[in-house]
Design a protein around this motif. Structure first.
Motif: not given
Length: 175
Positions: A58-65
């Motif tokens: 989740r952290d990875t994807v939220v950072r990308a978003l």
């Protein structure tokens, strides 16, 4: 769009400040935060920490978003603003597509399923790399012993900074 722009395969920039923020802060965030988070995801899976891997996906994807939002209404990252909206200006479908990628890891029943779902997170990161203009995956700037690859990169870029009159990112004693 002019004919020359179309033939060159370029997309006109609507807001140069947003484009610059996306490129500058986006590349920094990709190299220092998104990649680190994705590497942590793979590491937690390798060590068998399924519950931690679910959070890190989740952290990875939220950072990308959050990097994607820089082109719309987002602001450069401020680690001190816990209320910053990482989805600012992104349409609901774009946010849902990203979060569905993380959700696949979060809903994995076991490590094998999580590893399979983590490949989707890896592709999501690769898509962000392409959006930022990378034609090949950039090298990791951290290693098991720390951020020494980042310092090596900094030494390579110092002459460019000095030639252009830009300030250096690190004190001279560090490099």
């Amino acid at each position: 769009m002019s004919e020359e722009t179309r033939q060159a395969g370029l997309t006109p920039v609507k807001d140069p400040r947003r484009w610059a923020a996306h490129q500058c802060f986006g590349v920094f965030e990709l190299l220092f935060e998104v990649h680190a988070s994705y590497e942590d995801l793979l590491g937690t899976l390798d060590e068998g920490f399924l519950q931690v891997a679910k959070f890190v996906a989740r952290d990875t994807v939220v950072r990308a978003l959050a990097v994607r939002s820089l082109l719309r209404e987002g602001f450069p990252p401020d680690e001190h603003d816990v209320l910053a909206d990482p989805y600012a200006g992104l349409d609901a479908e774009e946010v849902e597509r990203g979060l569905a990628t993380a959700r696949a890891v979060a809903r994995a029943a076991d490590l094998a399923a999580a590893r399979e779902a983590a490949a989707g997170v890896g592709e999501y990161v690769a898509e962000l790399e392409r959006d930022l203009g990378f034609t090949v995956p950039p090298a990791s700037i951290r290693g098991p012993s720390g951020l020494f690859p980042a310092l090596r990169l900094t030494r390579t870029l110092l002459p460019l900074n000095e030639a252009s009159g830009l300030p250096t990112a690190f004190p001279a004693a560090w490099t």
